[in-house]
Design an enzyme around this catalytic site. Structure first.
Site, PDB file in Angstrom:
ATOM      1  N   CYS A   8     -43.619 -10.151   9.561  1.00 25.71           N
ATOM      2  CA  CYS A   8     -44.984 -10.202  10.045  1.00 25.71           C
ATOM      3  C   CYS A   8     -45.884  -8.982   9.912  1.00 25.71           C
ATOM      4  CB  CYS A   8     -44.977 -10.605  11.511  1.00 25.71           C
ATOM      5  SG  CYS A   8     -43.815 -11.907  11.875  1.00 25.71           S
ATOM      6  N   CYS A 245     -38.923   2.838  10.029  1.00 29.15           N
ATOM      7  CA  CYS A 245     -38.101   2.089   9.072  1.00 29.15           C
ATOM      8  C   CYS A 245     -38.269   2.674   7.663  1.00 29.15           C
ATOM      9  CB  CYS A 245     -38.529   0.627   9.094  1.00 29.15           C
ATOM     10  SG  CYS A 245     -37.782  -0.342   7.776  1.00 29.15           S
ATOM     11  N   CYS A 394     -30.135  -5.792   9.629  1.00 30.71           N
ATOM     12  CA  CYS A 394     -31.202  -5.111  10.376  1.00 30.71           C
ATOM     13  C   CYS A 394     -31.498  -5.937  11.619  1.00 30.71           C
ATOM     14  CB  CYS A 394     -32.455  -5.010   9.512  1.00 30.71           C
ATOM     15  SG  CYS A 394     -33.883  -4.380  10.421  1.00 30.71           S
ATOM     16  N   CYS A 454     -35.184   5.509  10.333  1.00 25.76           N
ATOM     17  CA  CYS A 454     -34.059   4.600  10.569  1.00 25.76           C
ATOM     18  C   CYS A 454     -33.342   4.333   9.249  1.00 25.76           C
ATOM     19  CB  CYS A 454     -34.569   3.280  11.151  1.00 25.76           C
ATOM     20  SG  CYS A 454     -33.236   2.061  11.334  1.00 25.76           S
ATOM     21  N   CYS A 457     -29.357   0.053   8.346  1.00 26.11           N
ATOM     22  CA  CYS A 457     -28.810  -0.933   7.397  1.00 26.11           C
ATOM     23  C   CYS A 457     -27.978  -0.258   6.304  1.00 26.11           C
ATOM     24  CB  CYS A 457     -29.933  -1.769   6.792  1.00 26.11           C
ATOM     25  SG  CYS A 457     -31.265  -0.781   6.105  1.00 26.11           S
TER      26      CYS A 457
HETATM   27  S1  SF4 Z   1     -32.110  -1.188   9.647  1.00 23.77           S
HETATM   28 FE1  SF4 Z   1     -33.022  -0.798   7.614  1.00 23.77          FE
HETATM   29  S2  SF4 Z   1     -34.594  -2.349   7.386  1.00 23.77           S
HETATM   30 FE2  SF4 Z   1     -34.056  -2.293   9.550  1.00 23.77          FE
HETATM   31  S3  SF4 Z   1     -35.502  -0.886  10.514  1.00 23.77           S
HETATM   32 FE3  SF4 Z   1     -33.731   0.328   9.927  1.00 23.77          FE
HETATM   33  S4  SF4 Z   1     -34.188   1.077   7.862  1.00 23.77           S
HETATM   34 FE4  SF4 Z   1     -35.606  -0.589   8.307  1.00 23.77          FE
END
Ligand code: SF4
Length: 479
Positions: A8, A245, A394, A454, A457
């Site tokens: 989104c 992210c 994720c 982050c 993943c």
């Molecule tokens: S896990 Fe990967 S896709 Fe999800 S917020 Fe973190 S960096 Fe982004």
């Protein structure tokens, strides 16, 4: 990149000059289309939420129905589902009681717990994480009619990533970013109509003709059009280390956007440079997988001295030609989009081709692309990918498949050395040589400290989110 889905884009607007904001909302949604192409909707006061399945630019087809939709404040949303089914009922914004409408970008991990807390009052209404959060917010508002207090209480319960925009029946717009800032949210201003805009990305501000004011901070709640008739800012959660992210910079965000002080286009160009610096592969031509890897291919070409050319073109004139494959809910649909990418024989034939892509999820699309390059006469095909191996799901708003469907996880088989994983992935997709970026190269190219990004993943470390997940099957993840 093919095969991931993300939830989104949101927008909210308030004009202090009583200008109608509906056109701005719709233009903004068009500009946020890359964040969700499943359904779209807007909310203005005094009218039912207007929402439709499909692409936002189709609003032209509903111009007659939309003529009654006017107001100096409103919110909008483009959706791709991470939680809840893809249907009109789950499209957003969502009306919550008579009090407000809400739209959300992100994923609430503990949505079931949140829904359980309101199940007596609102049984059967919490089919998505957004609805669960919305009804919980309504519960707090009914306890105490104070929006700041209600958000503060809600935030203490929510685990996950969220950017909310809310329109209440007084015409106030609230824009809220989660305390870690997983998803982007920014503020803009149109002087002529004295309109404040809150949007997922600055490309929406550009499309509306709004000036970029600033990013909304993690843990910040902004009220537009409250008693002071302007902008007010509240900190509803204490400052914590950010977890922006890293995948937004690599793939999701629009290259024309600036997120948390970083130009997405420039970051992508640097991804390519970093890859070429780490390892200069053998080749006569660098080609991007369209569209998001294009700036990285340019960066790779500039750094390596190997020319970049267009070797794969999206067929924009066919149905689905212009859409991103990640948006397709079914694997067959995603493959169809990839097959619409046409190789340019003149660029490829008899040459050693270096393909630059942004990421690999299932690997199916990469195999299709490599096959098509070889069929068109490429002598050798090498591939460099700007995002490190995705081995974990994720829980913060990107709908990657379950762990067992991720190619890097499948082939790694417990291996953590990125060079060895690269070799295995290269073999799996049929290229002569394969190179992944690593976390260090990723944060270096983004230009933000590793601590503020982050990488869950990639690493499987969800400590900033405060969870240690039991990895679920595809069916369980979809909820
Ligand atoms: S896990 Fe990967 S896709 Fe999800 S917020 Fe973190 S960096 Fe982004």
């Amino acid at each position: 990149m093919m095969g991931a889905r993300e939830a989104c884009g949101v927008i909210g607007a308030y004009s202090g000059k009583d200008a109608d904001v509906v056109h701005s909302l719709l233009k903004g949604l068009e500009a946020l289309q890359h964040r969700g192409q499943e359904s779209w909707g807007i909310a203005v006061n005094g009218k039912p939420v207007f929402k439709k399945m499909g692409l936002a630019f189709n609003w032209y087809n509903y111009a007659a129905e939309l003529t009654g939709y006017r107001g100096n404040s409103g919110i909008g949303h483009v959706r791709y589902s991470t939680k809840g089914r893809s249907n009109l009922d789950n499209a957003q914004p969502v009306q919550i009681g008579k009090e407000f409408s809400i739209a959300h970008n992100g994923t609430i991990v503990n949505a079931e717990d949140v829904a359980r807390a309101v199940e007596i009052e609102h049984r059967g209404k919490c089919g998505t994480d957004t609805k669960a959060a919305g009804y919980r917010l309504l519960h707090f508002l009914r306890e105490e009619n104070d929006w700041f207090w209600a958000f503060e209480r809600l935030a203490k319960e929510l685990i996950g990533a969220y950017c909310f925009v809310v329109l209440n029946r007084r015409g106030e717009v609230y824009a809220v970013r989660d305390p870690r800032g997983y998803r982007p949210l920014c503020l803009g201003w149109v002087e002529r109509s004295r309109t404040y805009i809150a949007a997922s990305e600055s490309c929406a501000l550009t499309a509306i003709g709004a000036e970029f004011v600033r990013d909304i901070e993690p843990g910040e709640m902004v009220r537009l059009g409250g008693p002071k008739k302007g902008l007010e800012s509240f900190r509803y959660a204490p400052r914590a280390a950010s977890a922006h992210c890293s995948f937004e910079y690599t793939y999701f965000a629009h290259p024309a956007s600036r997120i948390d002080g970083v130009s997405v286009y420039e970051a992508r160009k640097r991804f390519g440079k970093v890859l070429a610096k780490k390892r200069r592969m053998k080749g006569n031509v660098v080609i991007p997988v369209p569209d998001s890897a294009r700036p990285a291919a340019l960066g790779y070409a500039l750094e390596s001295g190997i020319p970049m050319e267009e070797g794969l073109m999206k067929d924009r004139y066919r149905r689905k030609g212009s859409i991103r494959s990640f948006i397709e809910p079914r694997q067959g649909g995603r493959e169809e989009v990839v097959k619409r990418i046409i190789p340019i024989r003149e660029t490829i034939k008899g040459r050693d081709v270096i393909v630059i892509d942004d990421s690999i999820v299932r690997g199916t699309s990469s195999r299709i692309i490599v096959d098509s390059l070889k069929k068109e006469g490429a002598k050798e095909v090498r591939m460099a990918v700007t995002f490190p191996p995705i081995q974990y799901p994720c829980y913060m708003g990107v709908d990657f498949p379950s762990r067992e469907e991720l190619l890097a996880h499948q082939v790694a088989d417990g291996e953590s050395d990125i060079g060895r994983i690269s070799k295995k992935v290269g073999r799996a997709i049929g290229v002569e040589e394969f190179q992944y970026n690593d976390v260090e190269g990723l944060s270096q190219a983004i230009g933000l400290p590793e601590d503020n990004l982050c990488f869950a993943c990639i690493t499987g470390d969800y400590s900033k989110l405060g969870i240690s997940p039991r990895f679920k099957s595809r069916k369980e993840m979809k909820g």
